[in-house]
Design a protein around this motif. Sequence first.
Motif, PDB file in Angstrom:
ATOM      1  N   ASP A   1      12.992 -10.741  13.450  1.00 55.59           N
ATOM      2  CA  ASP A   1      12.216 -10.733  12.504  1.00 55.59           C
ATOM      3  C   ASP A   1      12.897 -10.025  11.091  1.00 55.59           C
ATOM      4  N   ARG A   2      13.907  -9.132  11.374  1.00 58.53           N
ATOM      5  CA  ARG A   2      14.459  -8.716  10.472  1.00 58.53           C
ATOM      6  C   ARG A   2      15.597  -9.468   9.721  1.00 58.53           C
ATOM      7  N   LEU A   3      16.321 -10.406  10.638  1.00 54.53           N
ATOM      8  CA  LEU A   3      17.108 -11.504  10.378  1.00 54.53           C
ATOM      9  C   LEU A   3      16.601 -12.580   9.614  1.00 54.53           C
ATOM     10  N   ARG A   4      15.394 -12.797  10.004  1.00 54.92           N
ATOM     11  CA  ARG A   4      14.573 -13.897   9.113  1.00 54.92           C
ATOM     12  C   ARG A   4      14.249 -13.430   7.750  1.00 54.92           C
ATOM     13  N   THR A   5      14.157 -12.176   7.771  1.00 55.01           N
ATOM     14  CA  THR A   5      13.803 -11.659   6.281  1.00 55.01           C
ATOM     15  C   THR A   5      15.063 -11.306   5.445  1.00 55.01           C
ATOM     16  N   ASP A   6      16.102 -10.961   6.087  1.00 53.88           N
ATOM     17  CA  ASP A   6      17.420 -10.227   5.331  1.00 53.88           C
ATOM     18  C   ASP A   6      18.324 -11.109   5.113  1.00 53.88           C
ATOM     19  N   TYR A   7      18.413 -12.239   5.967  1.00 52.31           N
ATOM     20  CA  TYR A   7      19.648 -13.037   6.149  1.00 52.31           C
ATOM     21  C   TYR A   7      19.192 -14.246   5.601  1.00 52.31           C
ATOM     22  N   GLY A   8      20.111 -14.782   4.703  1.00 50.14           N
ATOM     23  CA  GLY A   8      20.096 -16.152   3.973  1.00 50.14           C
ATOM     24  C   GLY A   8      19.424 -16.173   2.862  1.00 50.14           C
ATOM     25  N   THR A   9      19.333 -15.224   1.906  1.00 49.44           N
ATOM     26  CA  THR A   9      18.596 -14.996   0.626  1.00 49.44           C
ATOM     27  C   THR A   9      19.694 -14.727  -0.457  1.00 49.44           C
ATOM     28  N   HIS A  10      21.033 -14.728  -0.003  1.00 54.74           N
ATOM     29  CA  HIS A  10      22.057 -14.184  -0.932  1.00 54.74           C
ATOM     30  C   HIS A  10      22.645 -15.191  -1.910  1.00 54.74           C
ATOM     31  N   VAL A  11      22.991 -14.875  -3.096  1.00 56.02           N
ATOM     32  CA  VAL A  11      23.547 -16.049  -4.055  1.00 56.02           C
ATOM     33  C   VAL A  11      24.854 -15.023  -4.568  1.00 56.02           C
ATOM     34  N   GLY A  12      25.752 -15.896  -5.042  1.00 55.39           N
ATOM     35  CA  GLY A  12      26.868 -14.931  -5.652  1.00 55.39           C
ATOM     36  C   GLY A  12      27.756 -16.080  -6.217  1.00 55.39           C
ATOM     37  N   LEU A  13      28.394 -15.569  -7.425  1.00 60.64           N
ATOM     38  CA  LEU A  13      29.052 -16.230  -8.327  1.00 60.64           C
ATOM     39  C   LEU A  13      30.603 -15.566  -8.364  1.00 60.64           C
ATOM     40  N   GLY A  14      31.718 -16.390  -8.662  1.00 61.99           N
ATOM     41  CA  GLY A  14      32.935 -15.592  -8.617  1.00 61.99           C
ATOM     42  C   GLY A  14      33.721 -16.290  -9.956  1.00 61.99           C
ATOM     43  N   ALA A  15      34.800 -15.692 -10.220  1.00 64.41           N
ATOM     44  CA  ALA A  15      35.552 -16.367 -11.498  1.00 64.41           C
ATOM     45  C   ALA A  15      36.999 -16.062 -10.938  1.00 64.41           C
ATOM     46  N   LEU A  16      38.176 -16.996 -11.513  1.00 68.71           N
ATOM     47  CA  LEU A  16      39.240 -16.616 -11.537  1.00 68.71           C
ATOM     48  C   LEU A  16      39.891 -16.521 -12.851  1.00 68.71           C
ATOM     49  N   VAL A  17      40.561 -15.424 -13.051  1.00 60.98           N
ATOM     50  CA  VAL A  17      41.126 -15.083 -14.626  1.00 60.98           C
ATOM     51  C   VAL A  17      42.456 -14.917 -14.630  1.00 60.98           C
ATOM     52  N   GLU A  18      42.967 -15.465 -15.730  1.00 58.62           N
ATOM     53  CA  GLU A  18      44.324 -15.499 -15.848  1.00 58.62           C
ATOM     54  C   GLU A  18      45.069 -14.280 -16.243  1.00 58.62           C
ATOM     55  N   GLN A  19      46.096 -13.883 -15.712  1.00 59.51           N
ATOM     56  CA  GLN A  19      46.729 -12.489 -16.078  1.00 59.51           C
ATOM     57  C   GLN A  19      48.243 -12.904 -16.685  1.00 59.51           C
ATOM     58  N   LEU A  20      48.427 -12.362 -17.826  1.00 55.01           N
ATOM     59  CA  LEU A  20      49.467 -12.643 -18.639  1.00 55.01           C
ATOM     60  C   LEU A  20      50.735 -12.142 -17.798  1.00 55.01           C
ATOM     61  N   PRO A  21      51.945 -12.923 -18.056  1.00 57.53           N
ATOM     62  CA  PRO A  21      53.391 -12.230 -17.659  1.00 57.53           C
ATOM     63  C   PRO A  21      53.871 -11.103 -18.444  1.00 57.53           C
ATOM     64  N   ARG A  22      54.015  -9.955 -17.783  1.00 57.21           N
ATOM     65  CA  ARG A  22      54.308  -8.720 -18.438  1.00 57.21           C
ATOM     66  C   ARG A  22      55.351  -7.993 -17.509  1.00 57.21           C
ATOM     67  N   GLU A  23      56.539  -7.547 -18.116  1.00 58.60           N
ATOM     68  CA  GLU A  23      57.419  -6.744 -17.216  1.00 58.60           C
ATOM     69  C   GLU A  23      57.138  -5.416 -16.762  1.00 58.60           C
ATOM     70  N   GLU A  24      55.935  -4.963 -17.117  1.00 53.49           N
ATOM     71  CA  GLU A  24      55.035  -3.715 -16.386  1.00 53.49           C
ATOM     72  C   GLU A  24      54.686  -4.160 -14.913  1.00 53.49           C
ATOM     73  N   SER A  25      54.634  -5.354 -14.626  1.00 51.16           N
ATOM     74  CA  SER A  25      54.271  -5.860 -13.346  1.00 51.16           C
ATOM     75  C   SER A  25      55.487  -6.447 -12.829  1.00 51.16           C
ATOM     76  N   TYR A  26      55.848  -5.892 -11.527  1.00 49.69           N
ATOM     77  CA  TYR A  26      57.219  -6.501 -11.030  1.00 49.69           C
ATOM     78  C   TYR A  26      57.264  -6.193  -9.389  1.00 49.69           C
TER      79      TYR A  26
END
Length: 533
Positions: free
Chosen positions: A377-402
């Motif tokens: 009963d709980r699986l029928r209620t709680d599972y399979g009702t989720h939605v989600g979105l993602g995104a990929l974002v550009e990171q600039l090249p910087r010498e502070e990351s190495y």
Amino acid sequence: MSADRSPVEADVCVIGAGPAGALVADRLADAGHDVVILDAGPRFDESDRIERMERALRPAYDRPDVWGMGGERDAHSNSGERPYPLNHARVKGIGGSTLHWQGMVMRLHEADFETRSRHGVGRDWPISYGDLRPYYAAAERELGVAGADDNPFGPPREEPFPMPAFAPSYSDGLFAEACEQLGIAMHSVPNARNSEPYDDRGACVGYGTCQPVCPSGAKYGADVHVRAAEEKGATVIDRAPVQHLDHGADSIRAAAYATPDGETHEQEADAFVLACGGVETPRLLLLSASQDYPDGLANSSGLVGSCFMDHLFAGMGGTVDEPTRQNHVGFLTSESHQFYDADAEIGPFKLEFFNYAGPSPVETALEGDEWGDALLDRLRTDYGTHVGLGALVEQLPREESYIGLDPDRTDGHGNPVPRIHWSVDDRALRTLERANEIQRAVLEEMDAEITWAVGPENTGPAYHHMGTTRMGEDPDESVVDPDLRTHDLSNCWIASSSVFPTGGAVNPTLTIAALALRTAEAVDDALRSDWLV
């Protein structure tokens, strides 16, 4: 594969058996050259993939456990403002990280090659989209890409995808209703997995565990091209981590590698192709420091390891009052590049519509103490009702990351482990916030109860290692030239996302593959030219 792991006669030594190394090796073997591939990890038995899938489904195992990552071999350290869990999403072995990747393969946009010229940030590539365009088409054929020419925001194409796109999922339809109201265009996702039989591999059968393992072989893995290279005469030496590169002032003589029995060998060749990825490639060059190159091999510019980039993740999700997971799909089938246009203040990003949001049935069951009918009963209620979105974002090249070498910690062979110093620029933080705004608007239009969000404060990496040996025309401002040959060494090329001057906001593997095919041509030309004699 060499049983005794001894060196062989070779024209070309390729270091790394991921997508770049595999494609370079296959092309050069096909051209008639004697090729040897060295890789730090093992060859994985295809028959074990069902067991690996089952391991991935069990909560007791973490992702690195599925492909045997961890321990002294894979040790690393962090020194930046944000921790970087390197081993969470890499595989050492024949096939590399394509053994567990998600399989999305987009081309960079035309503007991605001209970030500095167009927006005054980042760097321009020394090549254009037009230069890489034919290699993109060839890479799509080599990997086997299912897609449709329905992205109105993408770069121009010259031919259809090798296979038709996967149909939109059930949850895509739920997102589509909200996006239509908001004026957001959705389109298909190019996938390096078979929507129909292709290249002697069957069509996707829907295991849904694409990341971290595809048991059926429908998703492309670089081991496909490693095997193809072997059939053409190439030699593969696995579990052979390269310790350093022996060299003179202007060329490499040999790659010194260790074996499981404690021996060290030297593999000589006329040409060397480093295809170890954005972390291990600069590490190997730094480990190969000498009197001629006191700051690391091929590092006269001082940029080896510098400007480490990744894509940043923005996401948001929750639940709706209806089922969302009918005919569950384990990979993305819809996205939007509508917001890819960038400027100096806001970077490009692509919007992703998840087909796999929410916990699995196993995770849902383990969250409570119910058994039998109460659990159902709980699986029928709680599972399979989720939605989600993602995104990929550009990171600039910087010498502070190495990527550097840790002065205090060593691996099992006594070499300094890679030290990751990772930070996030302000433009990327603003872009993450913008992506969250659009994701929230879509979810609110769906009447979703928002239960989680990943944005500027808690963003994480997409595990796309880029930028640490960038390409360019000027030897003082880059490590490799437009043909990916190092400025300092006449017989060394780097085939890797490490050569990317900027990263754009799309998954990098297709660009890695296109550059690898282009590099193979350059190496072939060099082997046939006067420099060899």
